[in-house]
Scaffold this active site. Structure first.
Site, PDB file in Angstrom:
ATOM      1  N   SER A 701       0.799  -1.225   0.000  1.00  0.00           N
ATOM      2  CA  SER A 701       0.000   0.000   0.000  1.00  0.00           C
ATOM      3  C   SER A 701       0.830   1.272   0.000  1.00  0.00           C
ATOM      4  O   SER A 701       0.274   2.362  -0.157  1.00  0.00           O
ATOM      5  CB  SER A 701      -0.949   0.004   1.204  1.00  0.00           C
ATOM      6  OG  SER A 701      -0.213  -0.026   2.407  1.00  0.00           O
ATOM      7  N   LYS A 744      -6.885   3.533   8.458  1.00  0.00           N
ATOM      8  CA  LYS A 744      -5.997   4.549   7.897  1.00  0.00           C
ATOM      9  C   LYS A 744      -6.650   5.929   7.905  1.00  0.00           C
ATOM     10  O   LYS A 744      -6.001   6.933   8.197  1.00  0.00           O
ATOM     11  CB  LYS A 744      -5.610   4.144   6.481  1.00  0.00           C
ATOM     12  CG  LYS A 744      -4.727   2.912   6.416  1.00  0.00           C
ATOM     13  CD  LYS A 744      -4.443   2.490   4.987  1.00  0.00           C
ATOM     14  CE  LYS A 744      -3.561   1.242   4.933  1.00  0.00           C
ATOM     15  NZ  LYS A 744      -3.300   0.785   3.560  1.00  0.00           N
TER      16      LYS A 744
END
Length: 818
Positions: A701, A744
């Site tokens: 990511s 996140k």
């Protein structure tokens, strides 16, 4: 009406008749023969049979034939209930017989002894009144002389010997006489009369004219009879042995009691055994467990209390008796009360609370519903364990928590076998004993931290425990009897799902607790943390007042976490210092202001450094997800003279290294479009570093963040200080979706980020994020790296015009040098 007489005398008469030599001409049949219908008896040729005659028509028939040649036809009725049978009510085949004796009784009935001599077939009824008279035909038996016939005769005789050996009450004379009959037809008829019981079966046999077929049939039936008799004999012997064993044990027990009485140990030992027996009776065990308990108790009866095996058996019985086989709490499910309890114990967590209420609603409507195994997943300190306690309180059940962290031995779940010294049941059974109920709320904490080694895999042992279709017959190795776990409500907790084996994860329904934002932490601190810490430190909640601005600084500058544990620790520090002031004689409430935090908590530990870190090109802000929640991550890139070398540091895993290589390859392929010298990599080395180098990092990511840092470095454009990003990239510049979006985004919110760049396919993952968080952030959904760079990089700085004259250029260089 007629019945066959039974008794040894009649059997011996039949044998004598069968052994008589058949000399002279056969008895002639008259043209018309009186027919005596039989209800339940079939008479075979050459065998004397006693009959009871009671019908008036039959008595008239006997009286008439006794005055003539005493010959009569004996034929079985098809339906015994018919009183006056006609030809259609009789079987076609019967036996011609001679009346040997007749005796009249006071009740009006007649006893006669008849001896059959030939099989006959009824052809036509001549007269029906006062009794049946019919024309009959003689049936000839089919007898062949062959080796097979001899073998059949010998086989039947052997079976007769076997039957007589299994019948102790059989007369020896009967056996000898049976074995001396040498005529196959006579032997077959005689054995059939003794072996075949039902009248319809005898009639079927009577109609068989082939002697060989009769012998085959008798041998088959005799074989089955022998099997039945042998099995019955074995059963009788086993029953007798068991009775003898029981009598023997009773005598031995009485003797043992006498011996123990002489030794002076009878009273205490017997009292213990009797008490155990009473407790077994009251325990409500299912049959398998009751049998095991009774078996162990019987072993204890024969052991001296000082024996080592006695202690082992006594401990085993104590465990069986103490388990809640039939004890359970009654569910009191009130959805309104359950909602109140959940709201009272926990702030927000709407999605999780709604799922718990749905679970309770199903249990209320269908009490026997097993339902799913709930798994609470989230960072530490988000309230997973306390949620389980609230569920137990809402249902009125007992609560038990078992920490699975670090367990490596399968026996901790399934127990140790009793062959080992000091063996005990597993933690599941131990927990149920402590609860005292077979339907508690059983929390398996930290299920993601199970280990395994040479002692087994505890996660595999949990597969049966957490499967509602299997755990009704869970067998602990120590107990060795099934225990029903289907009534237990299991709840598991974990920080991450990745370390949970897939088969175990498949048995659970995952509910995520992503963490709290600043506003939620302030509200929870006001409602729960400050009053609790005040109480634990011996002061009143009104004795300490923390201003909102001070509380906000504690959350943002003294803690960085998704949960609340560190925040509570900081509040506990303030509470202890206030308690010390009270103990020293201080009065009045203590007000904590922002300027007081340094004296109570020390200097600030964290700062929002995003603005400072991205003041130079080559630094980009990424988003990461860890077991402790979401965080921001700074990725730095620098360039130095060299040649085609990519340096990666910061404890990066293989996947993250490959992402960096892919990002560099993409930037090189788009160098011309980005305004970068195409030959920059030939004269330079590129170094990519991810700070916090002591912490291992991996995952795809960070691809877009690495690409952005490289583009910022090589173009000289700064990254936006309020923008963070996440996403995987491909060599063609596509941005792929990643996981942990909820964590996140919350991490970005805590770090003060204003704009979040996400892959377009992750837009659906924002559904579960609170609206309060979404309203404070700006989201850019991208599909290509070009879109990422457009949103993450600041516009290029304007170039200053170069002076044309030499003096002007010299002046400009001098200014730059200064």
């Amino acid at each position: 009406m007629s019945e066959q007489g039974e008794g040894e005398a009649s059997v011996l008469d039949a044998l004598d008749e069968a052994e008589k030599p058949r000399g002279g001409a056969p008895r002639a049949l008259p043209a018309a023969l009186p027919i005596l219908p039989l209800k339940n008896t079939v008479v075979f040729p050459h065998l004397p049979t006693p009959l009871v005659v009671g019908r008036p028509s039959s008595i008239r028939l006997i009286d008439d034939v006794m005055l003539k040649d005493r010959t009569v036809g004996l034929v079985l009725q098809k339906d015994p209930a018919v009183d006056e049978p006609k030809q259609g009510d009789l079987h076609a085949v019967g036996t011609a017989a001679v009346i040997q004796k007749m005796l009249k009784f006071p009740d009006g009935t007649i006893r006669v002894l008849v001896t059959g001599f030939e099989r006959i077939r009824l052809t036509r009824v001549v007269r029906s009144d006062p009794y049946l008279v019919a024309e009959v035909g003689l049936l000839k038996e089919e007898i062949e002389v062959s080796v097979e016939m001899e073998a059949l005769v010998k086989g039947l005789q052997n079976q007769v010997r076997r039957v007589l050996s299994l019948m102790p009450i059989a007369s020896e004379e009967i056996g000898v006489a049976l074995l001396n009959v040498d005529n196959p037809a006579r032997l077959a008829d005689l054995v059939a009369s003794l072996l075949i019981r039902e009248a319809k079966d005898k009639q079927e046999y009577l109609e068989i004219l082939s002697v060989k077929e009769r012998l085959h049939r008798l041998i088959r039936q005799m074989t089955r009879e022998i099997e039945v008799m042998e099995l019955g004999s074995k059963i009788q012997k086993d029953v007798q042995d068991e009775m003898e064993k029981g009598q023997r044990e009773f005598v031995l027990h009485q003797q043992l009691k006498a011996i123990q009485k002489e030794l002076g140990a009878t009273d205490e030992t017997e009292a213990t055994i009797e008490k155990l027996q009473q407790e077994i009776d009251k325990a409500g065990m299912p049959p398998p467990a009751r049998e095991a308990a009774e078996r162990e108790l019987n072993r204890l009866r024969t052991m001296p209390p000082a024996a080592a095996e006695y202690i082992v058996g006594r401990t085993y019985l104590d465990w069986l008796i103490a388990l809640p086989w039939s004890k359970q709490t009654e569910d009191k499910i009130d959805l309104a009360e359950a909602r109140r309890i959940l709201d009272q114990d926990h702030y927000d967590l709407k999605i999780v609370k709604d799922r718990i209420l749905e679970f309770l609603a199903v249990r209320k409507l269908r009490a026997e519903s097993r339902g799913p195994i709930l798994c609470f997943v989230g960072p530490p300190g988000t309230g997973k364990t306390s949620l389980g306690k609230s569920v137990a309180r809402a249902m009125g059940r007992t609560f038990y928590r078992l920490s699975l962290g670090g367990i490596r031995d399968e026996a901790e779940i399934r127990g140790h076998r009793r062959t080992y010294v000091g063996s005990l049941p597993g933690q599941i059974i131990q927990g149920l004993r402590r609860c005292g109920s077979r339907n508690p709320v059983f929390m398996l904490d930290e299920v993601d931290k199970l280990g395994y080694d040479f002692r087994g895999d505890p996660a595999s042992a949990l597969l049966e425990v957490l499967d509602p279709e299997q755990n009704s017959t869970f067998v602990d190795h120590y107990l060795d009897v099934p225990f029903d776990l289907s009534r237990v409500m299991f709840i598991t907790t974990a920080n991450i799902l990745d370390t949970i084996p897939a088969p175990l994860r498949d048995r659970m329904e995952v509910l995520e607790l992503p963490g709290y934002i600043e506003e939620e932490k302030m509200e929870i601190a006001r409602r729960y943390l400050i009053p609790r810490q005040a109480s634990e430190n011996g002061i009143k909640p009104e004795d300490v007042i923390i201003e909102d601005q001070a509380l906000s600084l504690i959350i943002t500058r003294y803690t960085v976490e998704a949960g609340l544990r560190n925040l509570e620790r900081e509040i506990a520090k303030i509470g202890r210092k206030v308690a010390m002031q009270r103990a020293e004689g201080g009065t009045g409430p203590v007000v904590i202001r922002p300027t007081d935090l340094v004296s109570y908590l020390g200097p600030e530990r964290f700062s929002r450094e995003a603005t400072e870190r991205v003041k130079v090109p080559g630094v980009a802000i990424g988003l990461v997800w860890t077991p402790f929640g979401g965080h921001v991550l700074f990725i730095e890139a620098t360039r130095m003279p060299g040649g085609k070398r990519l340096i990666l540091t910061g404890q990066l895993g293989d996947v993250m290294r490959e992402s960096a290589e892919a990002a560099l390859s993409y930037i090189r392929s788009r160098a011309g479009d980005l305004g970068i010298d195409n030959r920059f990599f030939e004269r330079s080395d590129i170094h990519i570093h991810v700070p916090a180098g002591a912490v291992p990092k991996d995952g795809p990511s960070a691809g877009v963040t690495i690409a952005t840092a490289l583009a910022s470095l090589l173009t000289g454009r700064l990254c936006r200080p309020d923008t963070a990003m996440t996403g995987e990239i491909t060599l063609r510049g596509k941005v792929l979706p990643v996981g942990g979006i909820k964590y996140k985004v919350l991490g970005a919110r805590r770090a003060g980020i204003r704009t979040v760049i996400l892959p377009a396919e992750n837009e659906k993952d924002l559904h579960d994020i609170p609206q309060d968080v979404l309203h404070t952030l700006t989201f850019r959904f991208v599909r290509t790296v070009d879109e990422v760079l457009e949103g993450a990089l600041q516009p290029p700085a304007r170039k200053t015009a170069v002076p044309r004259t030499r003096a002007a250029r010299a002046s400009a260089r001098a200014g730059a040098a200064s």
